[in-house]
Write a protein that holds these residues in place. Structure first.
Motif, PDB file in Angstrom:
ATOM      1  N   VAL A 400     -15.848  -1.353 -43.861  1.00 20.29           N
ATOM      2  CA  VAL A 400     -16.582  -1.590 -42.633  1.00 20.29           C
ATOM      3  C   VAL A 400     -15.616  -2.012 -41.555  1.00 20.29           C
ATOM      4  O   VAL A 400     -14.806  -3.001 -41.445  1.00 20.29           O
ATOM      5  N   MET A 401     -15.934  -1.375 -40.378  1.00 20.50           N
ATOM      6  CA  MET A 401     -15.370  -1.842 -39.139  1.00 20.50           C
ATOM      7  C   MET A 401     -16.327  -2.268 -38.362  1.00 20.50           C
ATOM      8  O   MET A 401     -17.039  -1.482 -37.757  1.00 20.50           O
ATOM      9  N   ASP A 402     -16.329  -3.548 -38.114  1.00 21.97           N
ATOM     10  CA  ASP A 402     -17.256  -4.242 -37.553  1.00 21.97           C
ATOM     11  C   ASP A 402     -16.767  -4.988 -35.968  1.00 21.97           C
ATOM     12  O   ASP A 402     -17.098  -6.242 -35.581  1.00 21.97           O
ATOM     13  N   GLU A 403     -15.476  -4.430 -35.622  1.00 18.95           N
ATOM     14  CA  GLU A 403     -14.883  -5.118 -34.576  1.00 18.95           C
ATOM     15  C   GLU A 403     -14.694  -4.098 -33.324  1.00 18.95           C
ATOM     16  O   GLU A 403     -14.165  -2.721 -33.812  1.00 18.95           O
ATOM     17  N   LEU A 404     -15.215  -4.170 -32.083  1.00 29.24           N
ATOM     18  CA  LEU A 404     -14.742  -3.276 -31.124  1.00 29.24           C
ATOM     19  C   LEU A 404     -13.459  -3.711 -30.525  1.00 29.24           C
ATOM     20  O   LEU A 404     -12.996  -4.889 -30.399  1.00 29.24           O
ATOM     21  N   PRO A 405     -12.792  -2.644 -29.876  1.00 26.03           N
ATOM     22  CA  PRO A 405     -11.714  -3.025 -28.952  1.00 26.03           C
ATOM     23  C   PRO A 405     -11.730  -3.894 -28.012  1.00 26.03           C
ATOM     24  O   PRO A 405     -12.698  -4.087 -27.300  1.00 26.03           O
ATOM     25  N   PRO A 406     -10.754  -4.931 -27.657  1.00 21.73           N
ATOM     26  CA  PRO A 406     -11.027  -6.121 -26.604  1.00 21.73           C
ATOM     27  C   PRO A 406     -11.043  -5.042 -25.222  1.00 21.73           C
ATOM     28  O   PRO A 406     -10.534  -4.045 -25.044  1.00 21.73           O
ATOM     29  N   GLY A 407     -11.774  -5.942 -24.332  1.00 21.82           N
ATOM     30  CA  GLY A 407     -11.774  -5.375 -23.044  1.00 21.82           C
ATOM     31  C   GLY A 407     -13.269  -4.732 -22.973  1.00 21.82           C
ATOM     32  O   GLY A 407     -13.592  -4.242 -21.524  1.00 21.82           O
ATOM     33  N   ARG A 408     -13.709  -4.181 -23.811  1.00 21.63           N
ATOM     34  CA  ARG A 408     -15.030  -3.433 -23.629  1.00 21.63           C
ATOM     35  C   ARG A 408     -16.183  -4.603 -23.114  1.00 21.63           C
ATOM     36  O   ARG A 408     -16.189  -5.713 -23.756  1.00 21.63           O
ATOM     37  N   LYS A 409     -16.784  -4.141 -22.107  1.00 23.01           N
ATOM     38  CA  LYS A 409     -17.785  -4.999 -21.652  1.00 23.01           C
ATOM     39  C   LYS A 409     -19.194  -4.544 -22.318  1.00 23.01           C
ATOM     40  O   LYS A 409     -19.327  -3.221 -22.492  1.00 23.01           O
ATOM     41  N   PRO A 410     -20.195  -5.316 -22.848  1.00 19.93           N
ATOM     42  CA  PRO A 410     -21.276  -4.955 -23.426  1.00 19.93           C
ATOM     43  C   PRO A 410     -22.351  -4.218 -22.655  1.00 19.93           C
ATOM     44  O   PRO A 410     -22.273  -4.338 -21.076  1.00 19.93           O
ATOM     45  N   ILE A 411     -22.794  -3.055 -23.173  1.00 19.96           N
ATOM     46  CA  ILE A 411     -23.665  -2.193 -22.295  1.00 19.96           C
ATOM     47  C   ILE A 411     -24.911  -2.792 -22.046  1.00 19.96           C
ATOM     48  O   ILE A 411     -25.507  -3.540 -22.754  1.00 19.96           O
ATOM     49  N   GLN A 412     -25.208  -2.993 -20.635  1.00 18.51           N
ATOM     50  CA  GLN A 412     -26.542  -3.509 -20.305  1.00 18.51           C
ATOM     51  C   GLN A 412     -27.886  -2.372 -20.450  1.00 18.51           C
ATOM     52  O   GLN A 412     -27.574  -1.445 -19.892  1.00 18.51           O
ATOM     53  N   THR A 413     -28.883  -2.806 -21.287  1.00 21.84           N
ATOM     54  CA  THR A 413     -29.979  -1.898 -21.461  1.00 21.84           C
ATOM     55  C   THR A 413     -31.210  -2.309 -21.009  1.00 21.84           C
ATOM     56  O   THR A 413     -31.380  -3.381 -21.129  1.00 21.84           O
ATOM     57  N   TYR A 414     -31.810  -1.483 -20.261  1.00 28.40           N
ATOM     58  CA  TYR A 414     -33.150  -1.613 -19.799  1.00 28.40           C
ATOM     59  C   TYR A 414     -34.083  -0.719 -20.055  1.00 28.40           C
ATOM     60  O   TYR A 414     -33.917   0.459 -20.494  1.00 28.40           O
ATOM     61  N   TRP A 415     -35.491  -1.131 -20.346  1.00 29.66           N
ATOM     62  CA  TRP A 415     -36.375  -0.392 -20.730  1.00 29.66           C
ATOM     63  C   TRP A 415     -37.616  -0.332 -19.501  1.00 29.66           C
ATOM     64  O   TRP A 415     -37.813  -1.116 -18.998  1.00 29.66           O
ATOM     65  N   ILE A 416     -37.707   0.806 -18.829  1.00 33.19           N
ATOM     66  CA  ILE A 416     -38.555   0.882 -17.817  1.00 33.19           C
ATOM     67  C   ILE A 416     -39.798   1.897 -18.094  1.00 33.19           C
ATOM     68  O   ILE A 416     -39.535   2.702 -18.821  1.00 33.19           O
ATOM     69  N   GLU A 417     -40.767   1.723 -17.449  1.00 37.78           N
ATOM     70  CA  GLU A 417     -41.986   2.618 -17.462  1.00 37.78           C
ATOM     71  C   GLU A 417     -41.742   3.643 -16.450  1.00 37.78           C
ATOM     72  O   GLU A 417     -40.894   3.687 -15.683  1.00 37.78           O
ATOM     73  N   GLU A 418     -42.317   4.892 -16.776  1.00 35.84           N
ATOM     74  CA  GLU A 418     -42.078   6.314 -16.093  1.00 35.84           C
ATOM     75  C   GLU A 418     -42.388   6.028 -14.503  1.00 35.84           C
ATOM     76  O   GLU A 418     -41.662   6.622 -13.784  1.00 35.84           O
ATOM     77  N   GLY A 419     -43.215   5.078 -14.251  1.00 33.22           N
ATOM     78  CA  GLY A 419     -43.513   4.729 -12.733  1.00 33.22           C
ATOM     79  C   GLY A 419     -42.216   4.314 -11.999  1.00 33.22           C
ATOM     80  O   GLY A 419     -42.203   4.505 -10.834  1.00 33.22           O
ATOM     81  N   LYS A 420     -41.144   3.704 -12.698  1.00 32.97           N
ATOM     82  CA  LYS A 420     -40.195   3.251 -12.007  1.00 32.97           C
ATOM     83  C   LYS A 420     -39.023   4.454 -11.973  1.00 32.97           C
ATOM     84  O   LYS A 420     -37.725   3.860 -11.809  1.00 32.97           O
ATOM     85  N   ARG A 421     -39.259   5.413 -12.419  1.00 36.58           N
ATOM     86  CA  ARG A 421     -38.002   6.595 -12.729  1.00 36.58           C
ATOM     87  C   ARG A 421     -37.209   6.562 -11.405  1.00 36.58           C
ATOM     88  O   ARG A 421     -35.998   6.781 -11.583  1.00 36.58           O
ATOM     89  N   GLN A 422     -37.994   6.782 -10.350  1.00 39.44           N
ATOM     90  CA  GLN A 422     -37.256   7.038  -9.176  1.00 39.44           C
ATOM     91  C   GLN A 422     -36.384   6.077  -8.823  1.00 39.44           C
ATOM     92  O   GLN A 422     -35.129   6.306  -8.275  1.00 39.44           O
TER      93      GLN A 422
END
Length: 652
Positions: A400-422
């Motif tokens: 099991v490889m449960d370690e990411l390379p150093p220096g990687r920034k966490p990905i910021q994830t957002y959930w938006i409704e379709e009305g905010k697509r633009q």
């Protein structure tokens, strides 16, 4: 197996029947009435009395009922009670005439509900199944050894099959299900135990020498330091490959944990020992990316890598086949094309399968068959919960490889409704203006790859109209290999700023400058697939973003979006995905070569799985050929369960 059960076992006096509840009552038919309103309906009402109260059963357009339920007949009704104007009635109740000396089938008990069809309703199926159980259940073969049954307190095969259909009570149903779950998981674990033993003891591999100069040069050429998880996994692989028994190892690593480098190092070790390596990937795009990556990294070390995929031209394909057969090719990278009969190797000592969950057991075995017991390394970026790992890959050793390379920034994830697509696409445009690149993944169209390609083409057209200043390219599965290569080359070089794609980019695509991923119709994807897609960004030094455009209509859909926002840990996501979707749908594609689980659920039945695994592996250690008299029945049971594959599993 029954789809569900209705508990009609508890009788109530008619006078005490509760409004809105499922109840079972019994009485003598005191009246039968038929009404024919002008609508054309035939309404049949049957009154029954138990001496303390009267109830009415009501049926619509079922005139046969009055021929069965005649006045004076003793009958049992089971159904939902309605109390109206002081009258007790049941709409379309299950019913059965009470006959002296016989137990009821449809009422007055825990009643099985089997899946029906338009022409064959559950009542008819239940009648047929009862006849079959009564006539033939005693003929069921008892293949579980008596010692196992006694140790695990399991009922007989005959009783389990009778009681799973017509349980005497809740306890009987639980005991029947436990027996059937155990035997199903036991057979699966027995097959896996025999496979594992075959590699550990019965099969001699190609022992490799210690790491030499070529491996040291490879590690020194890497532009980064290996993580602790990579070092630990490589040490396990090194020990396996230097052993006389073939390696049979699964490497689980989260998105971006560096599995490819681990595979490269193993391939270098094979070449250093005068052998060849093969790497099989599930898609041409991923195979081509691996090929370019290996050629770029291993070429300077003098290692020759060739590509073998289905859409190659005849001349190029013939050259690759000849290079593999002669030994001129040190490493061969390809798709399912690698396991075709015409592919021959000079001396294959390492077979690597990437994204193992896309392949089945038989495909893995065919790749192994291209050499003389080569070492096997299977990799997956879809973290597999332990319950499924034991079920599907119990014959493999785990890393099991449960370690990411150093220096990687966490990905910021957002959930938006379709009305905010633009607003989301304006953010994408600003990121591109700052020098970054972006992916847009089209909504999933399940009907066909052709429709998926058409949808992606339309989406790309919309974006080109909305952002005429951007360089936008399109990628989908129906494009020719040369077209895909050109598109990916343009994106890797930075010439293409925005890549509109189907899920063909789900795994393996690595462009560090791509920092933003928009997934349209995100509610149509499973959690594991969303996590894989998100993993295409966050591979460089810049902050990366994933935007989920979704309008889920169900609570489960909303929960999936919330989970994606809450965590980027692939192992947590895998557990949640298994919990939400269940084991049957977890991988999305059928595991070819593995039997379907008809009764067991590894998520719910983990404790029984552990027991079955312990018994199976212990039995194989004691009697690897299943030659003891008490074990002979297991041979035919394995053949029925695994089919043609049982010969591969069972080595006496």
């Amino acid at each position: 197996m029954p789809r569900r059960y209705a508990d009609y076992s508890s009788f109530k006096p008619i006078a005490r029947a509760t409004h809105g509840e499922l109840e079972t009552i019994s009485g003598i038919v005191t009246g039968v009435f038929e009404q024919r309103p002008r609508t054309g309906l035939v309404i049949t009402k049957v009154a029954i009395s138990d001496g303390h109260g009267t109830a009415f059963g009501i049926w619509f357009n079922q005139p046969y009922v009055e021929k069965i339920l005649t006045v004076g007949t003793r009958v049992i009704f089971s159904g939902r009670v309605e109390r109206q104007y002081g009258r007790i009635q049941m709409g379309k109740p299950e019913f059965e005439v009470v006959e002296e000396g016989s137990a009821p089938i449809h009422v007055g008990r825990i009643v099985p509900v089997h899946p029906g069809t338009a022409e064959l309703n559950p009542r008819a199926i239940r009648t047929l199944v009862k006849a079959v159980v009564d006539e033939y259940a005693h003929l069921c073969e008892e293949f579980l050894p008596e010692s196992v049954r006694l140790r695990r307190n399991l009922i007989s095969a005959t009783k389990a099959r009778a009681d799973i259909h017509f349980p005497p009570d809740e306890g009987g149903l639980d005991r029947a299900r436990r027996r059937l779950v155990f035997e199903e998981l036991f057979l699966l674990q027995l097959g896996l135990a025999l496979l594992k033993r075959r590699f550990q003891i019965d099969v001699k591999g190609i022992p490799h020498g210690p790491d030499g100069e070529l491996t040291r040069r490879f590690v020194a050429s890497l532009p980064f330091t290996l993580t602790g998880a990579q070092v630990r996994t490589l040490a396990q692989i090194r020990a396996d490959m230097e052993s006389e028994r073939p390696m049979n190892r699964l490497v689980q690593g989260d998105v971006g944990s560096g599995k490819t480098v681990v595979a490269m190092s193993a391939l270098v070790k094979a070449v250093e020992n005068g052998c060849q390596g093969a790497l099989m990937a599930p898609t041409e795009i991923l195979a081509e990316q691996h090929f370019l990556n290996l050629r770029r990294t291993l070429g300077p070390l003098g290692i020759n890598t060739v590509l073998l995929v289905g859409n190659q031209g005849k001349k190029e394909r013939e050259q690759s086949l000849a290079a593999a057969a002669s030994g001129e090719a040190d490493v061969v990278v390809g798709t399912h094309a690698l396991i075709q009969d015409e592919v021959q190797f000079h001396r294959l000592s390492l077979a690597v399968t990437d994204e193992q969950h896309r392949f089945g057991v038989r495909q893995r075995a065919r790749l192994q068959g291209k050499g003389e017991s080569p070492h096997v390394l299977v990799m997956t970026a879809t973290p597999i919960p332990r319950t499924l790992a034991l079920t599907l890959y119990g014959d493999l050793d785990f890393s099991v490889m449960d370690e990411l390379p150093p220096g990687r920034k966490p990905i910021q994830t957002y959930w938006i409704e379709e009305g905010k697509r633009q607003r989301a696409y304006e953010f994408v445009r600003k990121q591109i203006e700052e020098g970054r690149q972006a992916y847009v993944v089209c909504p999933l169209v399940e009907e066909s790859e052709k429709l998926q390609a058409e949808a992606a083409t339309q989406w790309a057209g919309k974006l080109r109209t909305a952002f005429p200043s951007l360089v936008i390219a399109l990628l989908h599965g129906r494009m020719k290999t040369e077209e895909k290569d050109l598109v990916m080359a343009g994106f890797r070089s930075g010439k293409t700023q925005l890549l509109v794609s189907t899920t063909v980019i789900e795994v393996g695509v690595d462009v560090p400058n791509a920092t933003i991923m928009v997934i349209e119709g995100a509610e149509r994807f499973g959690l594991a697939q969303l996590h894989q897609l998100r993993g295409r960004v966050g591979r460089g030094a810049h902050q990366s973003y994933c935007i989920l455009v979704s309008a889920p209509r169900t609570d489960e859909g909303r929960e999936r979006m919330q989970i994606m926002q809450r965590t980027s840990d692939g192992f947590v996501i895998a557990e949640e995905d298994l919990r939400l979707r269940g084991p049957g749908e977890f991988f999305g594609t059928r595991q070819h070569g593995l039997p379907d689980l008809k009764v067991a659920n590894p998520l719910r039945d983990m404790a029984i799985l552990e027991e079955a695994r312990e018994e199976a592996f212990g039995l194989v250690e004691f009697d690897p050929g299943l030659a003891a008299p008490d074990h002979l029945g297991l041979r035919s049971a394995l053949a029925r369960k695994f089919g043609a594959q049982s010969g591969f599993i069972l080595v006496s």
